[in-house]
Scaffold this motif. Structure first.
Motif, PDB file in Angstrom:
ATOM      1  N   THR A   1       3.624   3.716  -3.546  1.00 31.17           N
ATOM      2  CA  THR A   1       2.747   4.706  -4.411  1.00 31.17           C
ATOM      3  C   THR A   1       3.926   4.791  -5.873  1.00 31.17           C
ATOM      4  O   THR A   1       5.076   4.763  -5.718  1.00 31.17           O
ATOM      5  CB  THR A   1       2.615   6.004  -3.993  1.00 31.17           C
ATOM      6  OG1 THR A   1       3.627   6.577  -3.381  1.00 31.17           O
ATOM      7  CG2 THR A   1       1.672   5.790  -2.708  1.00 31.17           C
TER       8      THR A   1
ATOM      9  N   THR B   1       7.759  10.835 -12.047  1.00 31.61           N
ATOM     10  CA  THR B   1       6.418   9.978 -12.111  1.00 31.61           C
ATOM     11  C   THR B   1       5.981   9.818 -13.767  1.00 31.61           C
ATOM     12  O   THR B   1       5.701   8.662 -14.038  1.00 31.61           O
ATOM     13  CB  THR B   1       5.418  10.481 -11.301  1.00 31.61           C
ATOM     14  OG1 THR B   1       5.016  11.867 -11.768  1.00 31.61           O
ATOM     15  CG2 THR B   1       5.547  10.447  -9.848  1.00 31.61           C
TER      16      THR B   1
ATOM     17  N   ASN C   1      -0.294   2.173 -15.244  1.00 27.46           N
ATOM     18  CA  ASN C   1      -0.827   2.247 -14.055  1.00 27.46           C
ATOM     19  C   ASN C   1       0.022   1.490 -12.939  1.00 27.46           C
ATOM     20  O   ASN C   1       0.959   0.770 -13.108  1.00 27.46           O
ATOM     21  CB  ASN C   1      -2.134   2.325 -13.580  1.00 27.46           C
ATOM     22  CG  ASN C   1      -2.577   0.646 -13.944  1.00 27.46           C
ATOM     23  OD1 ASN C   1      -1.838  -0.158 -13.681  1.00 27.46           O
ATOM     24  ND2 ASN C   1      -3.674   0.487 -14.580  1.00 27.46           N
ATOM     25  N   LYS C   2      -0.150   1.981 -11.505  1.00 25.92           N
ATOM     26  CA  LYS C   2       0.572   1.411 -10.549  1.00 25.92           C
ATOM     27  C   LYS C   2       0.619  -0.138 -10.756  1.00 25.92           C
ATOM     28  O   LYS C   2       1.403  -0.865 -10.283  1.00 25.92           O
ATOM     29  CB  LYS C   2       0.294   1.758  -9.134  1.00 25.92           C
ATOM     30  CG  LYS C   2       0.792   1.201  -7.865  1.00 25.92           C
ATOM     31  CD  LYS C   2       0.247   1.577  -6.717  1.00 25.92           C
ATOM     32  CE  LYS C   2       0.441   0.642  -5.673  1.00 25.92           C
ATOM     33  NZ  LYS C   2      -0.257   0.905  -4.340  1.00 25.92           N
TER      34      LYS C   2
ATOM     35  N   ASN D   1       0.817  -1.254   0.180  1.00 25.16           N
ATOM     36  CA  ASN D   1      -0.012  -0.005   0.020  1.00 25.16           C
ATOM     37  C   ASN D   1       0.787   1.127   0.119  1.00 25.16           C
ATOM     38  O   ASN D   1       0.339   2.296  -0.418  1.00 25.16           O
ATOM     39  CB  ASN D   1      -1.022  -0.019   1.016  1.00 25.16           C
ATOM     40  CG  ASN D   1      -1.882  -1.107   0.990  1.00 25.16           C
ATOM     41  OD1 ASN D   1      -2.446  -1.408   0.045  1.00 25.16           O
ATOM     42  ND2 ASN D   1      -2.487  -1.528   2.255  1.00 25.16           N
TER      43      ASN D   1
ATOM     44  N   ARG E   1       4.910   7.770  -6.828  1.00 20.20           N
ATOM     45  CA  ARG E   1       5.711   8.787  -6.540  1.00 20.20           C
ATOM     46  C   ARG E   1       6.724   8.221  -5.471  1.00 20.20           C
ATOM     47  O   ARG E   1       8.111   8.481  -5.721  1.00 20.20           O
ATOM     48  CB  ARG E   1       4.958   9.955  -5.703  1.00 20.20           C
ATOM     49  CG  ARG E   1       5.769  11.087  -5.301  1.00 20.20           C
ATOM     50  CD  ARG E   1       5.057  12.285  -4.281  1.00 20.20           C
ATOM     51  NE  ARG E   1       3.813  12.716  -5.458  1.00 20.20           N
ATOM     52  CZ  ARG E   1       3.971  13.427  -6.428  1.00 20.20           C
ATOM     53  NH1 ARG E   1       5.118  13.615  -6.828  1.00 20.20           N
ATOM     54  NH2 ARG E   1       2.904  13.819  -7.017  1.00 20.20           N
TER      55      ARG E   1
END
Length: 198
Positions: free
Chosen positions: A24, A36, A45-46, A21, A26
């Motif tokens: 991120t 980023t 995406n992540k 979690n 960043r």
């Protein structure tokens, strides 16, 4: 090191330090000393980034299956590779957390994660089956996929026990049992499966 590998290494470090979690985009970009935007140049995406890390690290069965069909690798060398890679798997903290992160996502109803994991497990099962055929002489039985699934589930289960910190055995002890299983248990089981089909 190319950009993608730099990103994956950074993601691994961030997950080990901050959990899934806390990984991120960043935080990963900062760890990789990138923007980023540079991350998004490689990944939509992540979740795609995290899945690529999981895929890259936990797909050793694909390489072993390739080695097994290469005549220059002896059966003993292949077994050593299996033991080495399995022992390493227990130490892949970030990747193991990721696997259970995706499992959790599936349980929450994430259909995209379910499709990705289902495809990945299908690939792993197929590769384990190839290894069993080449190393142990497994014939084309109706239970090949079920057998391969059990073997993967056993390793996944031990990984989960270590993640939860509920397994009191050392990794060396677990690998000692695994070694016996590879040397004696699997060959006996394959023999029985082959006989059952006759």
């Amino acid at each position: 090191m190319d950009g993608k590998n730099k990103i994956l290494d950074a993601a691994r470090n961030v997950i080990i330090r901050n959990g899934v979690n806390g990984a991120t985009v960043r935080a990963i970009a900062t760890e990789a000393d990138m923007t980023t935007g540079a991350i998004y140049h490689h990944y939509k995406n992540k979740e795609d980034l995290l899945y690529d890390l999981l895929n890259e690290s936990l797909s050793v069965s694909s390489q072993i299956a390739k080695d097994v069909t290469d005549k220059s690798f002896s059966k003993d060398n292949i077994k050593l590779e299996i033991v080495r890679n399995t022992a390493e798997r227990f130490h892949k903290d970030a990747e193991n957390r990721l696997q259970y992160h995706f499992a959790h996502e599936v349980l929450l109803g994430n259909v995209d994660a379910q499709v990705k994991l289902k495809n990945k497990y299908s690939e792993w099962i197929k590769k384990i089956e190839q290894i069993l055929i080449h190393l142990y002489g497994l014939e084309n039985t109706r239970l090949n996929k079920a057998f391969s699934s059990w073997l993967i589930a056993a390793v996944d289960g031990v990984v989960l026990q270590y993640l939860l910190d509920v397994n009191e055995n050392s990794i060396d002890e677990m690998m000692e049992v695994f070694d016996i299983l590879l040397d004696e248990g699997l060959s006996s089981f394959v023999e029985r499966l082959n006989e059952q089909e006759k």
